[in-house]
Design an enzyme around this catalytic site. Structure first.
Site, mmCIF file in Angstrom:
data_model
loop_
_atom_site.group_PDB
_atom_site.id
_atom_site.type_symbol
_atom_site.label_atom_id
_atom_site.label_comp_id
_atom_site.label_asym_id
_atom_site.label_seq_id
_atom_site.Cartn_x
_atom_site.Cartn_y
_atom_site.Cartn_z
ATOM 1 N N PHE A 138 -5.477 -35.107 -5.992
ATOM 2 C CA PHE A 138 -6.660 -35.729 -5.395
ATOM 3 C C PHE A 138 -6.363 -37.075 -4.731
ATOM 4 O O PHE A 138 -7.153 -37.535 -3.906
ATOM 5 C CB PHE A 138 -7.760 -35.918 -6.465
ATOM 6 C CG PHE A 138 -7.531 -37.086 -7.399
ATOM 7 C CD1 PHE A 138 -7.862 -38.379 -6.995
ATOM 8 C CD2 PHE A 138 -6.970 -36.906 -8.650
ATOM 9 C CE1 PHE A 138 -7.637 -39.465 -7.839
ATOM 10 C CE2 PHE A 138 -6.748 -37.975 -9.496
ATOM 11 C CZ PHE A 138 -7.077 -39.266 -9.088
ATOM 12 N N LYS B 222 -3.610 -25.263 -0.846
ATOM 13 C CA LYS B 222 -4.628 -25.235 -1.904
ATOM 14 C C LYS B 222 -4.860 -26.700 -2.278
ATOM 15 O O LYS B 222 -4.137 -27.273 -3.074
ATOM 16 C CB LYS B 222 -4.108 -24.436 -3.107
ATOM 17 C CG LYS B 222 -5.179 -23.839 -4.008
ATOM 18 C CD LYS B 222 -6.118 -24.844 -4.629
ATOM 19 C CE LYS B 222 -5.509 -25.653 -5.737
ATOM 20 N NZ LYS B 222 -6.392 -26.766 -6.207
ATOM 21 N N GLU C 298 -9.452 -29.631 -5.899
ATOM 22 C CA GLU C 298 -10.879 -29.271 -5.893
ATOM 23 C C GLU C 298 -11.748 -30.525 -5.882
ATOM 24 O O GLU C 298 -12.949 -30.447 -5.587
ATOM 25 C CB GLU C 298 -11.214 -28.389 -7.110
ATOM 26 C CG GLU C 298 -10.990 -29.027 -8.479
ATOM 27 C CD GLU C 298 -9.544 -28.941 -8.974
ATOM 28 O OE1 GLU C 298 -8.635 -28.752 -8.144
ATOM 29 O OE2 GLU C 298 -9.332 -29.087 -10.189
ATOM 30 N N SER D 55 0.187 -33.878 -11.549
ATOM 31 C CA SER D 55 0.638 -34.446 -12.829
ATOM 32 C C SER D 55 1.892 -33.706 -13.322
ATOM 33 O O SER D 55 2.139 -32.560 -12.945
ATOM 34 C CB SER D 55 -0.483 -34.320 -13.858
ATOM 35 O OG SER D 55 -0.841 -32.956 -13.984
ATOM 36 N N CYS E 259 1.008 -42.460 -7.429
ATOM 37 C CA CYS E 259 2.212 -42.165 -8.216
ATOM 38 C C CYS E 259 3.222 -43.281 -8.039
ATOM 39 O O CYS E 259 4.211 -43.341 -8.753
ATOM 40 C CB CYS E 259 2.799 -40.824 -7.811
ATOM 41 S SG CYS E 259 3.443 -40.828 -6.150
ATOM 42 N N GLU F 127 1.352 -42.482 -18.460
ATOM 43 C CA GLU F 127 0.701 -42.698 -17.161
ATOM 44 C C GLU F 127 -0.801 -42.889 -17.389
ATOM 45 O O GLU F 127 -1.449 -42.049 -18.017
ATOM 46 C CB GLU F 127 0.932 -41.496 -16.233
ATOM 47 C CG GLU F 127 0.302 -41.705 -14.855
ATOM 48 C CD GLU F 127 0.597 -40.587 -13.867
ATOM 49 O OE1 GLU F 127 0.555 -39.410 -14.256
ATOM 50 O OE2 GLU F 127 0.869 -40.911 -12.685
HETATM 51 P P1 NAD Z 1 -3.380 -32.434 -11.328
HETATM 52 O O1 NAD Z 1 -2.048 -32.049 -11.866
HETATM 53 O O2 NAD Z 1 -4.534 -32.415 -12.235
HETATM 54 O O3 NAD Z 1 -3.789 -31.442 -10.109
HETATM 55 C C1 NAD Z 1 -2.917 -31.222 -9.024
HETATM 56 C C2 NAD Z 1 -3.190 -29.831 -8.446
HETATM 57 O O4 NAD Z 1 -2.888 -28.841 -9.443
HETATM 58 C C3 NAD Z 1 -4.643 -29.608 -8.043
HETATM 59 O O5 NAD Z 1 -4.667 -28.906 -6.817
HETATM 60 C C4 NAD Z 1 -5.218 -28.790 -9.183
HETATM 61 O O6 NAD Z 1 -6.230 -27.903 -8.766
HETATM 62 C C5 NAD Z 1 -4.016 -28.003 -9.681
HETATM 63 N N1 NAD Z 1 -4.033 -27.736 -11.130
HETATM 64 C C6 NAD Z 1 -4.612 -28.510 -12.093
HETATM 65 N N2 NAD Z 1 -4.398 -27.963 -13.317
HETATM 66 C C7 NAD Z 1 -3.676 -26.834 -13.112
HETATM 67 C C8 NAD Z 1 -3.145 -25.838 -13.990
HETATM 68 N N3 NAD Z 1 -3.318 -25.897 -15.300
HETATM 69 N N4 NAD Z 1 -2.454 -24.816 -13.441
HETATM 70 C C9 NAD Z 1 -2.268 -24.732 -12.105
HETATM 71 N N5 NAD Z 1 -2.748 -25.643 -11.239
HETATM 72 C C10 NAD Z 1 -3.444 -26.682 -11.722
HETATM 73 O O7 NAD Z 1 -3.187 -33.853 -10.618
HETATM 74 P P2 NAD Z 1 -4.310 -34.819 -10.022
HETATM 75 O O8 NAD Z 1 -5.089 -35.409 -11.136
HETATM 76 O O9 NAD Z 1 -5.021 -34.158 -8.909
HETATM 77 O O10 NAD Z 1 -3.383 -35.957 -9.352
HETATM 78 C C11 NAD Z 1 -2.870 -37.047 -10.054
HETATM 79 C C12 NAD Z 1 -1.447 -36.816 -10.500
HETATM 80 O O11 NAD Z 1 -0.618 -36.519 -9.382
HETATM 81 C C13 NAD Z 1 -0.845 -38.056 -11.149
HETATM 82 O O12 NAD Z 1 -0.110 -37.674 -12.284
HETATM 83 C C14 NAD Z 1 0.073 -38.608 -10.065
HETATM 84 O O13 NAD Z 1 1.145 -39.399 -10.551
HETATM 85 C C15 NAD Z 1 0.553 -37.348 -9.430
HETATM 86 N N6 NAD Z 1 1.069 -37.572 -8.083
HETATM 87 C C16 NAD Z 1 2.409 -37.490 -7.905
HETATM 88 C C17 NAD Z 1 2.961 -37.724 -6.660
HETATM 89 C C18 NAD Z 1 4.450 -37.644 -6.455
HETATM 90 O O14 NAD Z 1 4.901 -37.584 -5.322
HETATM 91 N N7 NAD Z 1 5.257 -37.638 -7.510
HETATM 92 C C19 NAD Z 1 2.121 -38.047 -5.576
HETATM 93 C C20 NAD Z 1 0.738 -38.103 -5.791
HETATM 94 C C21 NAD Z 1 0.223 -37.864 -7.066
#
Ligand code: NAD
Length: 497
Positions: A166, A190, A193, A243, A298, A397
């Site tokens: 997000f 994708k 959401e 994450s 991140c 985090e």
């Molecule tokens: P998230 O992991 O909750 O969601 C990321 C994506 O995965 C979304 O599209 C979500 O719909 C999907 N998803 C969520 N749970 C899932 C599951 N159980 N199985 C399959 N798909 C699933 O992350 P978020 O809260 O949207 O974003 C924040 C996180 O992203 C933080 O941890 C941040 O550090 C990380 N991030 C990392 C980078 C990088 O380059 N390393 C860059 C931006 C954000």
């Protein structure tokens, strides 16, 4: 009576479409808490249609000359410039960023499109003539005309999938699909959401720029949709950002299903403050790193390690600076920090603040008491002092506007603290000593290093290079890594009689 918020549509084969009746997620404006849209979470029909559209579009798109593919990217860059303010405004609405941060999100995304315009150069193969002599056909002493030559070409993979978080609604999708598509692949995005609206617009604008139907598709959804996409037999590669827990799951599941995968995960980033650092640069850099985007990056600096007597000036100056930040909706004049993404995030961050208090850290600035709007998902900037390893706020985090200050006697002790982290996205040092900077650069175990830079985000020509549990895979996003990730090498050995 309030009307039901509009359902976000999928974009498949160049057209917007509804999936099927499936559970939905409420998209909110985090500054008001009000619902602005709803997204389908489990439409398997959308998954099947999107993969079919991408699969069908692949042969013609892969056969389109790379220069022609890039013409679409040049046009897309100019379309994005025309719609720059519109996209930034959508980010403010669905994510809560300040307008300045939202503009940065779009600008860094456009950088990736510009990089994708370089595909003709980036995709050039390599040649080594005369790797051997074809002796059976060599009837003269002069062997130069009967040699064997070898080349390696870079060819597209097929259908690629991108799953995004997000926190950068426009930029992170642009890390993925422009390069994938410029390399000749077709793509299914994708998006999160929580922020689907700007992603849908981003995809629609690509069609306005001339991208043929089926080359880029968008499916909304949650975990079930992700699992269906990353195991689908017609999908070749998966890019994920989110994450660490989900990154590991996606990496393992996609790899087991035989897909190529690159999965960027979460982070806990440390910034080392040396006593000799330029104080103004430190305060400006640390405030931007820890509290920019409400700590939801991140590359957010989450822990500041003050070395020697640096804490004596660093902590009071940080408290003074942070107390001046105006916390408000992202489009208000003079705003310095917007809300966090949703109520669940706010509760999680408040839980971290409570854990810091319980673990005995000193709460120097309490964001729970900040002057924040009553509606919406606001948490004020928070600073803890005297944080020790083992406390949750030191190790986990938080992904919110909370800075932990630790104290160490020496640079080496600070580096050792940083290196104990299970994450390895970013390490930062503020110093005026070349020796300290060089020692830090050599020994800090993180893929992105800032020297007097609070957020060392690589430009699109460099890889986004997280280590340890911040990354699962081999080839990172962006830079030459992305070109290698989205292509296969084909070695050709040639002999002419
Ligand atoms: P998230 O992991 O909750 O969601 C990321 C994506 O995965 C979304 O599209 C979500 O719909 C999907 N998803 C969520 N749970 C899932 C599951 N159980 N199985 C399959 N798909 C699933 O992350 P978020 O809260 O949207 O974003 C924040 C996180 O992203 C933080 O941890 C941040 O550090 C990380 N991030 C990392 C980078 C990088 O380059 N390393 C860059 C931006 C954000």
């Amino acid at each position: 009576m309030a009307s039901t918020p509009a359902r976000v549509e999928h974009v498949i084969g160049g057209k917007r479409s509804q999936g099927e009746s499936s559970p939905t997620h409420a998209v909110i404006n985090p500054a008001t808490g009000q619902q602005i849209a709803q997204v389908e979470m489990e439409s398997m029909r959308a998954v099947e249609s999107a993969v079919a559209a991408a699969y069908e579009a692949f042969p013609a798109w892969a056969a389109t000359p790379v220069g022609d593919r890039c013409q679409v990217m040049f046009k897309y860059k100019s379309v994005l410039e025309q719609h720059f303010e519109e996209l930034a405004g959508m980010i403010v609405q669905e994510h809560g960023k300040t307008m300045a941060e939202a503009r940065g999100d779009v600008r860094r995304g456009i950088d990736c499109v510009e990089f994708a315009c370089c595909a003709p150069t980036l995709l050039m193969g390599r040649t080594l003539p005369q790797i051997a002599v074809s002796s059976s056909f060599c009837r003269t002493e002069d062997k130069s005309g009967v040699g064997i030559d070898s080349t390696v070409d870079r060819v597209p993979l097929g259908v690629c999938v991108g799953i995004t978080p997000f926190n950068f609604p426009v930029m992170v999708p642009l890390w993925m699909w422009p390069m994938a598509v410029a390399c000749g692949n077709t793509f299914i995005l994708k998006p999160s959401e929580k922020v689907p609206l700007s992603a849908v617009r981003e995809v629609e604008l690509a069609h306005e720029a001339g991208l043929p139907a089926g080359v880029l598709n968008l499916v909304t959804g949650g975990p079930k949709v992700v699992d269906a996409l990353i195991t689908h037999e017609d999908v070749r590669a998966v890019s994920f950002v989110g994450s660490s827990k989900v990154a590991k799951h996606v990496y393992e599941t996609a790899s087991k299903a035989g897909k190529r995968a690159q999965c960027m995960g979460g982070a806990k980033n440390y910034m080392v403050i040396m006593p000799d650092a330029n104080r103004g640069a430190v305060i400006e850099g640390v405030v931007g790193s820890a509290f920019g985007n409400s700590g939801q990056r991140c590359l957010a600096g989450s822990v500041a390690i003050a070395v020697g007597d640096a804490a004596e000036w660093f902590v009071p100056a940080m408290m003074e600076a942070v107390n001046k930040i105006k916390v408000a909706a992202g489009n208000e004049p003079g705003v310095g920090m917007g809300p966090v993404i949703d109520v669940a995030s706010k509760q999680r961050i408040l839980g971290f603040i409570e854990s810091g208090v319980q673990d005995g850290a000193t709460l120097a600035v309490d964001g729970r008491r900040a002057d924040c709007p009553a509606q919406g998902c606001f948490v004020g900037p928070t600073i803890f002092d005297h944080v020790r390893p083992g406390m949750r706020i030191a190790d986990e985090e938080i992904f919110g506007p909370v800075l932990s200050v630790m104290r160490e006697d020496t640079l080496d002790a600070a580096i050792a603290t940083l290196n104990r982290s299970r994450y390895g996205n970013m390490g930062v040092i503020f110093t005026s000593s070349g020796y300290s900077a060089r020692r830090f650069k050599s020994h800090a175990q993180a893929g992105m290093i800032g020297i007097n830079v609070g957020v060392p985000a690589p430009m699109a020509v460099f890889p986004f290079a997280g280590w340890k549990q911040s990354f699962y895979g081999d080839l990172h996003a962006n830079g030459e890594d992305a070109v290698k990730f989205y292509t296969e090498s084909k070695v050709v050995v040639t002999r002419w009689m």
